[in-house]
Design a protein around this motif. Structure first.
Motif, PDB file in Angstrom:
ATOM      1  N   HIS A   1      -5.571 -11.030  -0.993  1.00 21.62           N
ATOM      2  CA  HIS A   1      -6.866 -10.405  -0.730  1.00 21.62           C
ATOM      3  C   HIS A   1      -7.806 -11.472  -0.173  1.00 21.62           C
TER       4      HIS A   1
ATOM      5  N   ARG B   1     -10.881 -12.436  -2.412  1.00 19.73           N
ATOM      6  CA  ARG B   1     -10.464 -13.139  -3.644  1.00 19.73           C
ATOM      7  C   ARG B   1     -10.023 -14.567  -3.333  1.00 19.73           C
TER       8      ARG B   1
ATOM      9  N   ARG C   1      -7.794 -11.976  -9.545  1.00 19.34           N
ATOM     10  CA  ARG C   1      -7.012 -10.750  -9.744  1.00 19.34           C
ATOM     11  C   ARG C   1      -7.214  -9.820  -8.545  1.00 19.34           C
ATOM     12  N   LYS C   2      -6.375  -8.824  -8.458  1.00 19.85           N
ATOM     13  CA  LYS C   2      -6.425  -7.918  -7.314  1.00 19.85           C
ATOM     14  C   LYS C   2      -7.750  -7.149  -7.224  1.00 19.85           C
ATOM     15  N   ALA C   3      -8.205  -6.585  -8.328  1.00 22.47           N
ATOM     16  CA  ALA C   3      -9.408  -5.748  -8.309  1.00 22.47           C
ATOM     17  C   ALA C   3     -10.697  -6.559  -8.293  1.00 22.47           C
ATOM     18  N   ALA C   4     -10.679  -7.727  -8.935  1.00 21.03           N
ATOM     19  CA  ALA C   4     -11.873  -8.570  -9.027  1.00 21.03           C
ATOM     20  C   ALA C   4     -11.449  -9.938  -9.540  1.00 21.03           C
TER      21      ALA C   4
ATOM     22  N   TYR D   1     -16.449 -10.044 -14.396  1.00 24.50           N
ATOM     23  CA  TYR D   1     -15.665  -9.611 -13.250  1.00 24.50           C
ATOM     24  C   TYR D   1     -16.557  -9.564 -12.009  1.00 24.50           C
TER      25      TYR D   1
ATOM     26  N   LYS E   1     -16.557  -9.134  -7.699  1.00 23.01           N
ATOM     27  CA  LYS E   1     -15.769  -8.663  -6.558  1.00 23.01           C
ATOM     28  C   LYS E   1     -16.031  -9.424  -5.277  1.00 23.01           C
TER      29      LYS E   1
END
Length: 149
Positions: free
Chosen positions: A16, A19, A71-74, A104, A106
Protein backbone atom coordinates in the motif's frame (compact mmCIF):
# COMPACT_ATOMS: atom_id res chain seq x y z
CA UNK A 1 19.90 4.71 10.75
CA UNK A 2 20.57 1.00 10.63
CA UNK A 3 17.61 -1.07 9.57
CA UNK A 4 17.53 -4.59 10.94
CA UNK A 5 17.23 -7.22 8.17
CA UNK A 6 13.93 -8.44 9.65
CA UNK A 7 12.54 -4.88 9.63
CA UNK A 8 13.61 -4.42 6.00
CA UNK A 9 11.95 -7.72 5.12
CA UNK A 10 8.68 -6.61 6.73
CA UNK A 11 8.81 -3.24 4.97
CA UNK A 12 9.33 -5.00 1.64
CA UNK A 13 5.91 -6.64 2.09
CA UNK A 14 4.08 -3.30 2.47
CA UNK A 15 2.49 -2.73 -0.93
CA UNK A 16 0.00 0.00 0.00
CA UNK A 17 1.66 3.25 -1.18
CA UNK A 18 0.48 5.41 1.71
CA UNK A 19 1.34 2.81 4.38
CA UNK A 20 4.82 2.41 2.89
CA UNK A 21 5.41 6.16 2.74
CA UNK A 22 4.10 6.53 6.29
CA UNK A 23 6.36 3.69 7.47
CA UNK A 24 9.41 5.58 6.17
CA UNK A 25 8.26 8.71 8.01
CA UNK A 26 7.67 6.76 11.22
CA UNK A 27 11.06 5.01 11.01
CA UNK A 28 12.72 8.40 11.19
CA UNK A 29 10.33 9.85 13.79
CA UNK A 30 10.51 6.88 16.20
CA UNK A 31 14.28 6.67 15.85
CA UNK A 32 14.69 10.35 16.60
CA UNK A 33 12.28 10.31 19.55
CA UNK A 34 13.60 7.15 21.20
CA UNK A 35 17.26 7.24 20.19
CA UNK A 36 16.90 3.51 19.45
CA UNK A 37 17.35 1.45 16.30
CA UNK A 38 14.28 -0.36 14.92
CA UNK A 39 13.91 -4.08 15.44
CA UNK A 40 11.13 -6.53 14.73
CA UNK A 41 8.86 -7.56 17.61
CA UNK A 42 6.26 -10.33 17.25
CA UNK A 43 6.91 -10.66 13.47
CA UNK A 44 4.85 -7.58 12.49
CA UNK A 45 5.73 -4.73 14.87
CA UNK A 46 8.65 -2.39 14.26
CA UNK A 47 9.75 -1.68 17.81
CA UNK A 48 12.13 0.69 19.55
CA UNK A 49 13.72 -0.02 22.90
CA UNK A 50 12.10 -2.16 25.53
CA UNK A 51 10.65 -1.83 28.98
CA UNK A 52 10.00 -4.10 31.90
CA UNK A 53 6.50 -4.37 33.31
CA UNK A 54 5.26 -5.86 36.55
CA UNK A 55 1.54 -5.97 37.34
CA UNK A 56 -0.03 -6.20 40.78
CA UNK A 57 -0.97 -9.80 39.89
CA UNK A 58 2.74 -10.64 39.86
CA UNK A 59 2.91 -11.12 36.09
CA UNK A 60 5.94 -9.47 34.58
CA UNK A 61 7.93 -9.38 31.38
CA UNK A 62 9.56 -7.25 28.73
CA UNK A 63 8.01 -5.59 25.70
CA UNK A 64 8.79 -2.96 23.10
CA UNK A 65 8.71 0.55 24.59
CA UNK A 66 7.48 2.14 21.35
CA UNK A 67 6.47 0.78 17.99
CA UNK A 68 4.26 0.72 14.96
CA UNK A 69 3.01 -1.68 12.34
CA UNK A 70 2.08 -0.77 8.76
CA UNK A 71 -1.12 -2.84 8.49
CA UNK A 72 -3.32 -3.04 5.43
CA UNK A 73 -6.25 -0.97 6.75
CA UNK A 74 -4.22 1.54 8.78
CA UNK A 75 -0.88 2.02 10.50
CA UNK A 76 -1.02 0.92 14.13
CA UNK A 77 0.95 2.98 16.65
CA UNK A 78 1.44 1.11 19.93
CA UNK A 79 1.11 3.11 23.13
CA UNK A 80 1.82 0.78 26.06
CA UNK A 81 0.72 3.42 28.56
CA UNK A 82 -2.73 3.45 26.95
CA UNK A 83 -4.70 5.84 24.79
CA UNK A 84 -6.28 7.43 27.88
CA UNK A 85 -2.93 8.94 28.86
CA UNK A 86 -2.97 11.13 25.73
CA UNK A 87 -6.54 12.45 25.52
CA UNK A 88 -5.66 16.14 25.20
CA UNK A 89 -3.05 15.61 22.48
CA UNK A 90 -5.25 13.16 20.57
CA UNK A 91 -7.84 15.92 20.21
CA UNK A 92 -5.22 17.90 18.23
CA UNK A 93 -3.79 14.99 16.18
CA UNK A 94 -6.21 14.88 13.27
CA UNK A 95 -8.12 11.90 11.85
CA UNK A 96 -7.55 8.69 13.83
CA UNK A 97 -9.27 5.83 15.56
CA UNK A 98 -8.05 4.02 18.62
CA UNK A 99 -8.22 0.94 20.78
CA UNK A 100 -7.06 0.49 24.36
CA UNK A 101 -3.35 0.75 23.57
CA UNK A 102 -3.31 1.40 19.82
CA UNK A 103 -3.69 4.45 17.67
CA UNK A 104 -4.76 3.81 14.06
CA UNK A 105 -3.74 6.29 11.35
CA UNK A 106 -4.64 6.00 7.66
CA UNK A 107 -2.62 8.86 6.21
CA UNK A 108 0.05 10.81 8.10
CA UNK A 109 -0.37 13.73 5.69
CA UNK A 110 -3.67 14.39 7.49
CA UNK A 111 -2.16 14.30 10.97
CA UNK A 112 -0.13 16.81 12.95
CA UNK A 113 3.26 15.10 13.17
CA UNK A 114 4.42 17.42 15.95
CA UNK A 115 1.51 16.22 18.08
CA UNK A 116 2.19 12.59 17.13
CA UNK A 117 5.83 13.05 18.13
CA UNK A 118 4.75 14.41 21.53
CA UNK A 119 2.45 11.43 22.09
CA UNK A 120 5.15 8.91 21.19
CA UNK A 121 7.80 10.70 23.27
CA UNK A 122 5.55 10.88 26.33
CA UNK A 123 4.54 7.22 26.05
CA UNK A 124 8.14 6.11 25.56
CA UNK A 125 9.38 8.13 28.55
CA UNK A 126 6.56 6.86 30.74
CA UNK A 127 7.12 3.15 30.12
CA UNK A 128 10.91 3.25 30.00
CA UNK A 129 11.49 5.34 33.14
CA UNK A 130 11.51 2.34 35.50
CA UNK A 131 9.36 -0.73 36.01
CA UNK A 132 5.96 0.02 34.50
CA UNK A 133 3.02 -1.28 36.50
CA UNK A 134 -0.11 -0.45 34.53
CA UNK A 135 -1.84 -2.23 31.69
CA UNK A 136 -2.74 -0.13 28.63
CA UNK A 137 -6.40 -0.07 29.70
CA UNK A 138 -5.31 1.60 32.95
CA UNK A 139 -3.06 4.21 31.30
CA UNK A 140 -3.53 7.78 32.41
CA UNK A 141 -4.36 6.68 35.96
CA UNK A 142 -1.25 7.64 37.94
CA UNK A 143 2.25 7.26 36.58
CA UNK A 144 2.50 3.47 36.77
CA UNK A 145 6.29 3.64 36.86
CA UNK A 146 8.29 2.39 39.83
CA UNK A 147 11.90 3.42 39.60
CA UNK A 148 13.03 1.72 42.81
CA UNK A 149 15.08 -0.80 40.85
Amino acid sequence: MDIDADVAELLATVTHKIRRRDADTLLELFGRVTGEEPRLWYKTIIGYGEYHYRYESGREGDAGAAGFSPRKAATSIYLPDGIGAHTELLAKLGPHTSGVGCLYLKNLDQNDLTVLEQIIATSYRTVSSGIYGLRARDGGVGSGADSDE
